[in-house]
Design a protein around this motif. Sequence first.
Motif, PDB file in Angstrom:
ATOM      1  N   MET A 105     -50.351  -1.043  -1.615  1.00 49.03           N
ATOM      2  CA  MET A 105     -49.841  -2.148  -0.800  1.00 49.03           C
ATOM      3  C   MET A 105     -48.670  -2.769  -1.551  1.00 49.03           C
ATOM      4  SD  MET A 105     -51.762  -1.983   1.810  1.00 49.03           S
ATOM      5  CE  MET A 105     -51.216  -3.451   2.671  1.00 49.03           C
ATOM      6  N   LEU A 106     -47.516  -2.771  -0.914  1.00 45.73           N
ATOM      7  CA  LEU A 106     -46.317  -3.252  -1.587  1.00 45.73           C
ATOM      8  C   LEU A 106     -45.540  -4.206  -0.691  1.00 45.73           C
ATOM      9  CD1 LEU A 106     -45.033   0.108  -3.090  1.00 45.73           C
ATOM     10  CD2 LEU A 106     -46.148  -1.743  -4.309  1.00 45.73           C
ATOM     11  N   PRO A 107     -44.830  -5.171  -1.294  1.00 49.03           N
ATOM     12  CA  PRO A 107     -43.991  -6.040  -0.476  1.00 49.03           C
ATOM     13  C   PRO A 107     -42.812  -5.265   0.105  1.00 49.03           C
ATOM     14  CG  PRO A 107     -43.752  -6.555  -2.808  1.00 49.03           C
ATOM     15  CD  PRO A 107     -44.784  -5.488  -2.713  1.00 49.03           C
ATOM     16  N   SER A 117     -50.410 -10.902   4.431  1.00 45.22           N
ATOM     17  CA  SER A 117     -50.064 -10.894   3.007  1.00 45.22           C
ATOM     18  C   SER A 117     -48.597 -10.557   2.774  1.00 45.22           C
ATOM     19  CB  SER A 117     -50.936  -9.864   2.278  1.00 45.22           C
ATOM     20  OG  SER A 117     -50.536  -8.567   2.663  1.00 45.22           O
ATOM     21  N   GLY A 118     -47.930 -10.009   3.797  1.00 39.78           N
ATOM     22  CA  GLY A 118     -46.537  -9.598   3.621  1.00 39.78           C
ATOM     23  C   GLY A 118     -46.431  -8.232   2.964  1.00 39.78           C
ATOM     24  N   LEU A 119     -47.572  -7.651   2.592  1.00 39.35           N
ATOM     25  CA  LEU A 119     -47.563  -6.320   1.987  1.00 39.35           C
ATOM     26  C   LEU A 119     -47.752  -5.270   3.089  1.00 39.35           C
ATOM     27  CD1 LEU A 119     -49.985  -7.047  -0.990  1.00 39.35           C
ATOM     28  CD2 LEU A 119     -47.496  -7.233  -0.973  1.00 39.35           C
ATOM     29  N   ARG A 120     -47.257  -4.089   2.819  1.00 39.86           N
ATOM     30  CA  ARG A 120     -47.450  -3.000   3.772  1.00 39.86           C
ATOM     31  C   ARG A 120     -47.838  -1.733   2.997  1.00 39.86           C
ATOM     32  NH1 ARG A 120     -47.887  -6.667   6.476  1.00 39.86           N
ATOM     33  NH2 ARG A 120     -46.828  -7.254   8.397  1.00 39.86           N
ATOM     34  N   PRO A 121     -48.619  -0.857   3.655  1.00 40.61           N
ATOM     35  CA  PRO A 121     -49.100   0.333   2.933  1.00 40.61           C
ATOM     36  C   PRO A 121     -47.993   1.359   2.712  1.00 40.61           C
ATOM     37  CG  PRO A 121     -49.869   0.354   5.209  1.00 40.61           C
ATOM     38  CD  PRO A 121     -49.171  -0.953   5.020  1.00 40.61           C
ATOM     39  N   ARG A 122     -47.814   1.755   1.459  1.00 36.92           N
ATOM     40  CA  ARG A 122     -46.921   2.874   1.156  1.00 36.92           C
ATOM     41  C   ARG A 122     -47.809   4.080   0.872  1.00 36.92           C
ATOM     42  NH1 ARG A 122     -43.501   3.340  -4.261  1.00 36.92           N
ATOM     43  NH2 ARG A 122     -45.597   3.808  -4.976  1.00 36.92           N
TER      44      ARG A 122
END
Lengths: 391, 596
Positions: free
Chosen positions: B64-66, B77-82
């Motif tokens: 999970m990265l911004p 959270s503003g994170l999305r799965p890479r």
Amino acid sequence: MTYQPDRSQYPNKKADGSLDIDLKSGKFLKLWQGPQHPGITGNMSVELTVCGDEVVEGITHVGYLHRGFEKLMERRTFIQCFPIVCRICVPEPDFNEYCYAAAVEELAGIEAPEYANWIRTLILEMGRINSYLMYCGGQAGSFGMGVISQWTTYVRDLMLDRFEELTGARIYHMFILPGGVRDRLPEGFAQRMEETLCEIESTMSDVYNTMYCNAVFKKRSVGVGVIDIDLMDAYGVTGPNARAGGVAKDVRKDQPYLVYPELDFEPILGQDSDIYTRADIRRQDLLQSVDLVRQILAKMPEDGSLMAKIPSVMHWKIPRGETYIRGECSRGEYGYYLVTDGSGYPRRVNVRGPSYTHAMALLERMIVNLNIADVAGLMVSLHTYPPEIER
Amino acid sequence: MSIRDLLSPFSAWKNILRDPVTIPDPLNDRPGSDRYRGFHQNDNEKCIGCGTCEAICQNGAIDMLPVDSVATKEGDSGLRPRIDYGRCCWCALCVDVCMTGSLTMSNEYKWVESDPDAFRFTPGVDKKFWDNSELGYKRPEEHRLVSPERIEMREMNVESRIDSFAEIVHGYSIEEAQLEADRCVACGLCIATCPTHMSIPDYINAVREGDYEQGLRLLYETNPFSNVCGRVCTRKCESACASRHEGEPIAIRWLKRHIIDQIPHEKYREIIGDPEPSTGKKVAIIGAGPAGLTAAFDLVRKGHEVIVYEAKAAAGGMTRYGIPEYRLPYDALDRDIETIVSMGVQIVYNTRIGADIPMQQLTQDFDAVLLAIGLQEGRQTRIPNSDHEKVYRAVDLLDKITAGEEFHLPHCAVIIGGGNVAMDIARSIARLQKQQYGQVDVVLTAMEEQQHFMADPDEIKEALEEGIIIQDQCGPQGCEIDQSGKLIGLKTWKVLSIFDSEKRFAPVYDNGDETIHACDTVIEAIGQFSDISLLGDELTEKLEWNRGRIQIDSDGRTSESWLWSAGDCVNGPDVVHAVADGHRVAASIHCYITAD
């Protein structure tokens, strides 16, 4: 088989009964068969000691494929193990999915819905057909007939198309999961499956004419690689290897699971227990599975529930317990021994693959006195998949 | 062996006339099947960055990265799965477990790149040719790996609760609580949303593990009013819960209450631990509500001497005098207060600063003063005739009910307001009416549409079940009085809109759609304000103000260096906000008094 000193005067027996193999004597040669030998279905090798063209000793070497699945699973949650298990046996992965799911369900007190059980049975029989198709190609290839594997690979591919539309994947289906199955049959599936089954039957008819009614194949396989009936229990021989010797072992009948009690079939038995008989038993088993797929599609309910209610998988804990779930795969008895300790991870998973016994202990016993050229044929005739030896 | 065995193999020659069956892939396009598990797609609008896909991936293929195009906000959270395709095994557990259904798979399976790093990508953010693919694996409707339904809370039924002030909610059993706790995916979006940032996934884990002492310890780290918040919290956490997107949110409030209920009160102190050694510093706190007592709790734990001045005869503020007993039993509130007092907080009751003790006195005797006086005074509508003696403020009546004071119970009451206080007074009056008159006759009028009421939806549902009539979109225009001066009703007009285009309060009515709600009592529940007369003229003059409220900085400190303000009087009414505020000012006061 017993040691027949009349075939070769060497090696002599020592006073303690063991073979006197002195490589420096110049009478013996070490020959390494595998791990990339085409006569081996997967990565495994046999260290042969030969005298002339006769094998006097064979030692199996495995480990080329070891990926440590059983240990990996001890560090994964019950749902996370589900995508791993299929990889334990590449050519027939669905048995792993079924046995694992059934073991988890038993220990967690879950009952898969009936509709899901019909789909599971369907998938297992589809997998059996594919496994036998792969075997036929391999068996013919080991005796120098390349064309058979091209034919069977084609129809196997058609079955993979059916797998793809049903499960969403061709090889590792990851479709049978604890609690049920992922999805229902797609529209028009039965029709397309029937076309595939007809193609398989037609191809198997060609295979019969070309391979089974073939003087060369018969010459090389009849009477070769006979498994003595006395060895069956001692070596844990199951499946077609046992049935070819007249031993009626079939888990589908002996301890029925899924919806097998509702299907009409009888185990196919042979008598001679040689390579040819084993090959023929498998051919007939394949055609029986074609019939079973037809029966399943005709008898299964139109629709139903796919999944039993399972606990939330992120924190799924299973009470302390142990179980052994077994089923009849194309090679014999396949089983999963699962131990749980009340935590969210399996305490121990042990996979009982038929290849472990057939490809190691039994092969070492049977390989003695064989001609080098027949070693590959014998190995394939035991129908073993090294990936499942090395869990 | 027969002659057939010699001739039969030649039948293979018939294939010489067959067409090849090989598909020349990739030269011709062979689409994957309709449910093929191909390359990932992610609908970034639906994704909330909960990271459940990352948690379930047994290959560690998801991080999970911004990402630049997504901002962190409440419930996201503003994170999305890479996804790393060097690790992915296409098992689709990430799709199956996705809490919003944003993650799916296309049926595309061919992707050629010369750069190996390209195969580590963020679906939906890094644009791909399969982004709008209709086909591919989508989770079938009934295939759920996390239960979408919450474990139902056992409650008193309507018949038995309508004439009783006994607590409605029974609480979870241990088995029920563990099942509910199992639904939590521990994404932690709730922590950011909770005003006091309770470590919710951790205490839910304590429920799961049955480790209630650890649970209580975690609760007291951030909230000494867990008995109260376990019952009446406005649970902003549940509005941010990942489970709410495709099911019901986790019953976080009830799980908190469950922990509290499992530990005998005598053990609280032992679990929480003792305060630090005395620092010799003294802090005065005005008001023994949640904000004041939370600050007091934090400060005594740091070793400071704290004296809380409370004008009323019991502590708790609005949680005692505003919230009816059927929602928050007094003994539950008392447990929270007793724990705080047991830490060494001294509470001086029946003492009103400004009247009994002058404010200047506090500045002399203490190192710092905290003003946590709450919102005790009810606002008035000021509609015609609202000064009639049978027009009450809800907070005044709730206060009387709590204190056990006599008042004239209306036979037929009309409430003005659509918030929780309006529901509290309506349901309290209904209970008293049922007890004394045998029937309920309460009408609740509010300007908003019912679905936009400020009140908790459960409150509205239960109020309706208890026989309260709700009439929404009614703007009060005046109290109707007969010739003898007796209150006979409330006149309302239908509300067409409440706010203008700049979101200012500017109601528009349809005066042709007038209703007279017959009643003998009107109760106003349209908000509260603070009584700041205790400050005195001089201090009031010195302090800086912002729209009628004392101006404070981000730490809750006023323009006077020794004076802080916290709680409802600063933020408006909300228990958990008051608790959060108490922590904030306590930290600031601690820094101030220990820096000297």
